[in-house]
Design an enzyme around this catalytic site. Structure first.
Site, PDB file in Angstrom:
ATOM      1  CE1 TYR A   1       5.585   7.917   5.981  1.00  0.00           C
ATOM      2  CE2 TYR A   1       5.567  10.320   5.918  1.00  0.00           C
ATOM      3  CZ  TYR A   1       5.891   9.109   5.336  1.00  0.00           C
ATOM      4  OH  TYR A   1       6.523   9.094   4.115  1.00  0.00           O
TER       5      TYR A   1
ATOM      6  CE  LYS B   1       9.300   8.149   6.102  1.00  0.00           C
ATOM      7  NZ  LYS B   1      10.241   7.234   5.438  1.00  0.00           N
TER       8      LYS B   1
HETATM    9  P1  NAP Z   1       5.110   2.474  -1.670  1.00  0.00           P
HETATM   10  O1  NAP Z   1       4.897   2.678  -3.122  1.00  0.00           O
HETATM   11  O2  NAP Z   1       3.954   2.190  -0.797  1.00  0.00           O
HETATM   12  O3  NAP Z   1       6.221   1.328  -1.483  1.00  0.00           O
HETATM   13  C1  NAP Z   1       6.640   0.973  -0.195  1.00  0.00           C
HETATM   14  C2  NAP Z   1       7.798   0.009  -0.302  1.00  0.00           C
HETATM   15  O4  NAP Z   1       8.226  -0.280   1.033  1.00  0.00           O
HETATM   16  C3  NAP Z   1       7.419  -1.311  -0.941  1.00  0.00           C
HETATM   17  O5  NAP Z   1       8.480  -1.745  -1.745  1.00  0.00           O
HETATM   18  C4  NAP Z   1       7.222  -2.227   0.247  1.00  0.00           C
HETATM   19  O6  NAP Z   1       7.547  -3.589  -0.015  1.00  0.00           O
HETATM   20  C5  NAP Z   1       8.248  -1.672   1.209  1.00  0.00           C
HETATM   21  N1  NAP Z   1       7.956  -2.043   2.595  1.00  0.00           N
HETATM   22  C6  NAP Z   1       6.925  -1.642   3.357  1.00  0.00           C
HETATM   23  N2  NAP Z   1       7.003  -2.206   4.574  1.00  0.00           N
HETATM   24  C7  NAP Z   1       8.129  -2.972   4.562  1.00  0.00           C
HETATM   25  C8  NAP Z   1       8.764  -3.789   5.529  1.00  0.00           C
HETATM   26  N3  NAP Z   1       8.258  -3.929   6.751  1.00  0.00           N
HETATM   27  N4  NAP Z   1       9.906  -4.417   5.185  1.00  0.00           N
HETATM   28  C9  NAP Z   1      10.438  -4.262   3.942  1.00  0.00           C
HETATM   29  N5  NAP Z   1       9.874  -3.515   2.994  1.00  0.00           N
HETATM   30  C10 NAP Z   1       8.728  -2.869   3.300  1.00  0.00           C
HETATM   31  O7  NAP Z   1       5.818   3.755  -1.025  1.00  0.00           O
HETATM   32  P2  NAP Z   1       6.733   4.890  -1.666  1.00  0.00           P
HETATM   33  O8  NAP Z   1       5.878   6.064  -1.919  1.00  0.00           O
HETATM   34  O9  NAP Z   1       7.556   4.333  -2.759  1.00  0.00           O
HETATM   35  O10 NAP Z   1       7.639   5.246  -0.404  1.00  0.00           O
HETATM   36  C11 NAP Z   1       9.005   4.905  -0.308  1.00  0.00           C
HETATM   37  C12 NAP Z   1       9.633   5.709   0.806  1.00  0.00           C
HETATM   38  O11 NAP Z   1       9.521   7.104   0.515  1.00  0.00           O
HETATM   39  C13 NAP Z   1       8.956   5.502   2.164  1.00  0.00           C
HETATM   40  O12 NAP Z   1       9.922   5.511   3.194  1.00  0.00           O
HETATM   41  C14 NAP Z   1       8.059   6.713   2.274  1.00  0.00           C
HETATM   42  O13 NAP Z   1       7.764   7.017   3.606  1.00  0.00           O
HETATM   43  C15 NAP Z   1       8.914   7.765   1.614  1.00  0.00           C
HETATM   44  N6  NAP Z   1       8.170   8.924   1.129  1.00  0.00           N
HETATM   45  C16 NAP Z   1       7.202   8.803   0.174  1.00  0.00           C
HETATM   46  C17 NAP Z   1       6.518   9.930  -0.246  1.00  0.00           C
HETATM   47  C18 NAP Z   1       5.462   9.874  -1.326  1.00  0.00           C
HETATM   48  O14 NAP Z   1       4.828  10.915  -1.580  1.00  0.00           O
HETATM   49  N7  NAP Z   1       5.221   8.748  -1.974  1.00  0.00           N
HETATM   50  C19 NAP Z   1       6.822  11.176   0.312  1.00  0.00           C
HETATM   51  C20 NAP Z   1       7.789  11.266   1.291  1.00  0.00           C
HETATM   52  C21 NAP Z   1       8.469  10.134   1.690  1.00  0.00           C
HETATM   53  P3  NAP Z   1       6.443  -4.751  -0.299  1.00  0.00           P
HETATM   54  O15 NAP Z   1       5.434  -4.167  -1.222  1.00  0.00           O
HETATM   55  O16 NAP Z   1       7.261  -5.836  -0.899  1.00  0.00           O
HETATM   56  O17 NAP Z   1       5.865  -5.111   1.023  1.00  0.00           O
END
Ligand code: NAP
Length: 246
Positions: free
Chosen positions: A154, A158
């Site tokens: 990851y 990133k």
């Molecule tokens: P999440 O709640 O798990 O949601 C992930 C989203 O990504 C869902 O809408 C999912 O769609 C979509 N997705 C996953 N694989 C995909 C693919 N192959 N094609 C298209 N869509 C896909 O995650 P989140 O926490 O909101 O994270 C969003 C972003 O923020 C990510 O890039 C993550 O790495 C980043 N981030 C998150 C955190 C945190 O603490 N949460 C921290 C730093 C960075 P479906 O459900 O429709 O498959």
């Protein structure tokens, strides 16, 4: 602030992506909500936007698939005509310490979180270069800046996204296209909800603002970078992490 603009948000069905899609629409943008497997959740995002008086479309596709991304951008070209804002938000985790991490866990994360971003950047750049206008916001992570045990896949993806952001900012700047990244810290979503309580408690101790973030905290930063208020900002990584990375 974003009236007349069209935005494509990858992974807009849940979590941070949903908050971003809703916030962009609240500010006047027409939002194309990409989802991969969560149709019901994506439909909910669309309903939230429409109930607030906004405009939205749903677009299924796996960002890790070059042909899916090509199909989605062909749909946008045919049905929406222009693309002003791209938010590369879709992402997954497959955490494991390096000795236990399988090739598959490594590849799945690189394919979605890095290659997926590349595919979308390539197609969006073509459209935006012709328009001589565009705002690209890539969602990176604090893990891509500082590293995080268990996330060698990851954090590599990133960190790669940050490199792509800086290179593209240089490549596209002469055509009025801004490319920036946001590095969230610990945000309450499905991605973090299953972490063990002791890990959450430890993480909280490292956050000066003493709370985990919400999707809306990231969304507000995206709206700013997507607006012309940020027109002199490009190639930057904005940490939205409650001070975790200080
Ligand atoms: P999440 O709640 O798990 O949601 C992930 C989203 O990504 C869902 O809408 C999912 O769609 C979509 N997705 C996953 N694989 C995909 C693919 N192959 N094609 C298209 N869509 C896909 O995650 P989140 O926490 O909101 O994270 C969003 C972003 O923020 C990510 O890039 C993550 O790495 C980043 N981030 C998150 C955190 C945190 O603490 N949460 C921290 C730093 C960075 P479906 O459900 O429709 O498959």
């Amino acid at each position: 602030m974003l009236e007349g603009k069209t935005a494509f948000v990858t992974g807009g069905s849940r979590g941070i992506g949903r908050a971003i899609a809703v916030a962009l629409a609240k500010n006047g943008a027409t939002v194309i909500i990409n989802y991969c497997g969560s149709f019901e959740a994506a439909k909910e995002t669309e309903e939230i936007i429409k109930n607030n008086g906004g405009m939205a479309y749903l677009l299924q596709g796996d960002v890790a698939s070059s042909s899916d991304v090509e199909r989605m951008f062909a749909w946008i070209a045919e049905n929406v005509k222009r693309l002003d804002i791209l938010v590369n938000n879709a992402g997954i985790t497959r955490d494991n310490l390096i000795l236990k991490m399988t090739d598959e866990e490594y590849s799945q994360v690189i394919d979605t979180n890095l290659k997926g971003v590349f595919y979308c950047l390539k197609h969006a750049s073509r459209v935006m270069l012709k328009q001589r206008y565009g705002k690209i916001i890539n969602i990176s992570s604090i893990s891509g800046i500082h590293g995080n045990p268990g996330q060698v896949n990851y954090s590599a993806a990133k960190a790669g996204v940050i490199g792509m952001t800086k290179t593209l900012a240089r490549e596209l700047s002469s055509r009025n296209i801004n490319v920036n990244a946001i590095a969230p810290g610990y945000i309450n979503t499905d991605m973090t909800v299953h972490l063990k309580e002791e890990i959450k408690a430890k993480a909280l101790e490292t956050i000066p603002l003493k709370r985990f973030g919400e999707g809306e905290d990231i969304a507000e930063a995206v709206v700013f970078l997507a607006s012309d208020k940020a027109s002199y900002i490009t190639g930057q990584v904005l940490s939205v992490d409650g001070g975790m990375g200080i």
